[in-house]
Motif scaffolding. Sequence first.
Motif, short mmCIF file in Angstrom:
data_model
loop_
_atom_site.label_atom_id
_atom_site.label_comp_id
_atom_site.label_asym_id
_atom_site.label_seq_id
_atom_site.Cartn_x
_atom_site.Cartn_y
_atom_site.Cartn_z
N GLY A 1 -7.91 -3.80 -9.53
CA GLY A 1 -7.49 -2.90 -10.59
C GLY A 1 -7.67 -1.42 -10.30
O GLY A 1 -7.36 -0.59 -11.16
N MET B 1 -0.68 2.84 -5.43
CA MET B 1 -1.07 1.47 -5.08
C MET B 1 -2.31 1.08 -5.88
O MET B 1 -3.01 1.92 -6.41
CB MET B 1 -1.36 1.33 -3.57
CG MET B 1 -2.52 2.21 -3.07
SD MET B 1 -2.87 1.96 -1.29
CE MET B 1 -4.15 0.71 -1.36
N ILE B 2 -2.52 -0.25 -5.96
CA ILE B 2 -3.76 -0.79 -6.51
C ILE B 2 -4.47 -1.42 -5.32
O ILE B 2 -3.89 -2.24 -4.62
CB ILE B 2 -3.48 -1.87 -7.58
CG1 ILE B 2 -2.56 -1.35 -8.69
CG2 ILE B 2 -4.78 -2.44 -8.14
CD1 ILE B 2 -3.16 -0.38 -9.64
N GLY B 3 -5.69 -1.00 -5.07
CA GLY B 3 -6.38 -1.57 -3.91
C GLY B 3 -7.84 -1.18 -3.90
O GLY B 3 -8.33 -0.64 -4.90
N PHE B 4 -8.49 -1.44 -2.79
CA PHE B 4 -9.91 -1.14 -2.58
C PHE B 4 -10.77 -2.12 -3.40
O PHE B 4 -11.66 -2.75 -2.86
CB PHE B 4 -10.20 0.33 -2.92
CG PHE B 4 -11.66 0.71 -3.00
CD1 PHE B 4 -12.55 0.30 -2.03
CD2 PHE B 4 -12.12 1.50 -4.04
CE1 PHE B 4 -13.89 0.66 -2.11
CE2 PHE B 4 -13.46 1.86 -4.13
CZ PHE B 4 -14.34 1.43 -3.16
N TYR C 1 -4.81 4.09 -7.09
CA TYR C 1 -4.76 5.32 -6.29
C TYR C 1 -3.61 6.15 -6.85
O TYR C 1 -2.45 5.73 -6.79
CB TYR C 1 -4.45 4.99 -4.83
CG TYR C 1 -5.61 4.41 -4.05
CD1 TYR C 1 -6.44 5.24 -3.30
CD2 TYR C 1 -5.86 3.05 -4.04
CE1 TYR C 1 -7.49 4.72 -2.55
CE2 TYR C 1 -6.91 2.52 -3.30
CZ TYR C 1 -7.71 3.36 -2.55
OH TYR C 1 -8.74 2.84 -1.81
N THR D 1 0.85 -1.19 0.00
CA THR D 1 0.00 0.00 0.00
C THR D 1 0.89 1.25 0.00
O THR D 1 2.09 1.15 -0.20
CB THR D 1 -0.96 -0.02 1.20
OG1 THR D 1 -0.21 -0.24 2.38
CG2 THR D 1 -2.00 -1.12 1.06
N TYR D 2 0.26 2.42 0.19
CA TYR D 2 0.99 3.69 0.14
C TYR D 2 2.30 3.68 0.93
O TYR D 2 3.36 4.02 0.41
CB TYR D 2 0.15 4.79 0.77
CG TYR D 2 -0.93 5.36 -0.09
CD1 TYR D 2 -0.62 6.17 -1.17
CD2 TYR D 2 -2.26 5.11 0.21
CE1 TYR D 2 -1.63 6.72 -1.94
CE2 TYR D 2 -3.27 5.66 -0.56
CZ TYR D 2 -2.95 6.46 -1.65
OH TYR D 2 -3.94 7.00 -2.40
N GLN E 1 -0.27 -0.86 -12.87
CA GLN E 1 0.46 -1.40 -11.73
C GLN E 1 1.10 -0.29 -10.91
O GLN E 1 1.46 0.76 -11.43
CB GLN E 1 1.53 -2.36 -12.23
CG GLN E 1 0.91 -3.57 -12.90
CD GLN E 1 1.87 -4.72 -13.06
OE1 GLN E 1 2.67 -4.99 -12.18
NE2 GLN E 1 1.76 -5.41 -14.17
#
Lengths: 232, 331
Positions: free
Chosen positions: A141, A135-138, A144, A54-55, A209
């Motif tokens: 794909g 990051m890729i999250g939540f 953020y 993550t961040y 990515q």
Amino acid sequence: MGLYEKTLYLLMGDRGLLLEFGDEISHEVNERVRRMALAIEAEAIEGIIETVLTYGSLLIIYNPLTLPIDSLKKKLQEIEKELQETPFPEAKLTRIPAVYGGAYGPDLEGVAKHCGISTEEVIRLHCSKPYFIYMIGFMPGYPYMGELPEALIMPRLKTPRLSVPKGSVAIAQKQTGIYSMESPGGWQIIGRTPVELFSPEGKPPALLQMGDLVQFYPISEEEFKEWQNRKN
Amino acid sequence: MLFMRRLQGVPKIEKIAAFEVIEPGILTTIQDAGRFGFSQFGVPPSGALDPFSFRVANLLANNQGNEACLETTLAGLKLKALNESVIAITGGNLLTTLNGEPLELWRTHLLIESDVIAFKKVRSGCRAYLSVSGGFIVPVVMGSRSTYLSGRFGGLEGRPLRKGDILYRLDSPSPLNRLGLRFPEEWIPIFEKEINIRMIPGPQDHHFTEEGFQTFCSSAYEVSPQCDRMGIRLNGPRIERRVDVGESIISEGFLSGAIQVPGDGKPIIILTELVTGGYTKIATIISTDLTKVAQLKPGDRVRFKPISIEEAHQLLKEQEDRLQGFGNPLN
């Protein structure tokens, strides 16, 4: 601020170890997360099930039955000590088309009003520079990305929407993102892209990515529809 | 033919129709142990919410432990057997019947063509697991057969079961030597309406006041109607936060059992369909208690007790030793 002097090793239960490198959104911290993740991957440590990037942190999910927490910590501290400041591969730039405003971007006018500029200026500014993917999250794909031009900084919606359409291009504070699938959401929706960001069968499954770059460009509603028809 | 296949490196899976779905129930999905290694693309693990019941169901059916099972919620699932199959049902007691007669749970059974299995109503817990010898066969997506409901992929077309669905299993000989095998009664978890859950404080327990943490450890929290495969929202005394820290943190990774506390001060237990989030986590539930968590339903009450990581690992090891011992009982 930026990077902590000493990385925090925090327990997340009995099978998670959270490495926190800093508590703000910054390139320096984010680079450390990626560098550490790459180094861990290269070591191929038996017993690590997943690393969530993550961040500013790295969550390591491990199997305590085969990898005792003390040896995991020790290995990670050794890896961190040896971490080289080698350059990353050059970031890939992906250009993403978006139709702005109207039914596709219901918050565009509100954003323009809040920021004291025209809707055209919001679009111009949003497309004016490449954004870094932190990051890729939540959801699968979902990128953020940041940082938005200062003139576009605006808080989230007071009440999140129950449903945000797939492809919605959104902003919140210094960040911008794209809803890769339909979902509830609290970011300001200013446009929509016809590009698929995630496909379970894809290799890799996500178009974007962490560490790469995205620049938006405006398209018309007709172009948006054409793009969608071509896809089907 | 076989030789050719081996040369091409494509193992062909022979499958056989095992069940027809007569009624899908409130929510029934295909799940295995979960999808790992894809969080960098924003993909959560999914998988069986109750890992213990899931694994025992597989062991009873003579499987390795990670084969896809059915996870059914509360009531309503009705299946008709289309072939002979060896099955086991574990997890919550959903008053399960075979051709109208009560069926013993945590035990191996042989079904023959036209047998009807039904889950009538909740006696205890919330979710049951139905394993079949050989495992349910659906396409493997990113290394797993688990259904990811909000992502709409995995399992059966990424969705809950529907009336008329045909469920396939691996075409393997029935392990008839397993019939009647029971999981030892003293090891079967009891799913009560008021439970204690053990947790390890952190990673952000320091964001709460000492009083707030005491509130969390000394109060009963009630499961609200807002609970699904992503998480369980709890109602109860507000957990006080320190005034010098924000409600949100920058997003970080999740694992199932993490307890996050948003601005309203009421805890939410994170389950398997989430990958990252930005609220502070006061504690994380230990692995061996996830089985009880997965069996909570609206109206049930929980109390949280802190324990050390050493104790948690010891409990996990004891559980693993039992399961390993049970896994090869007939050798």
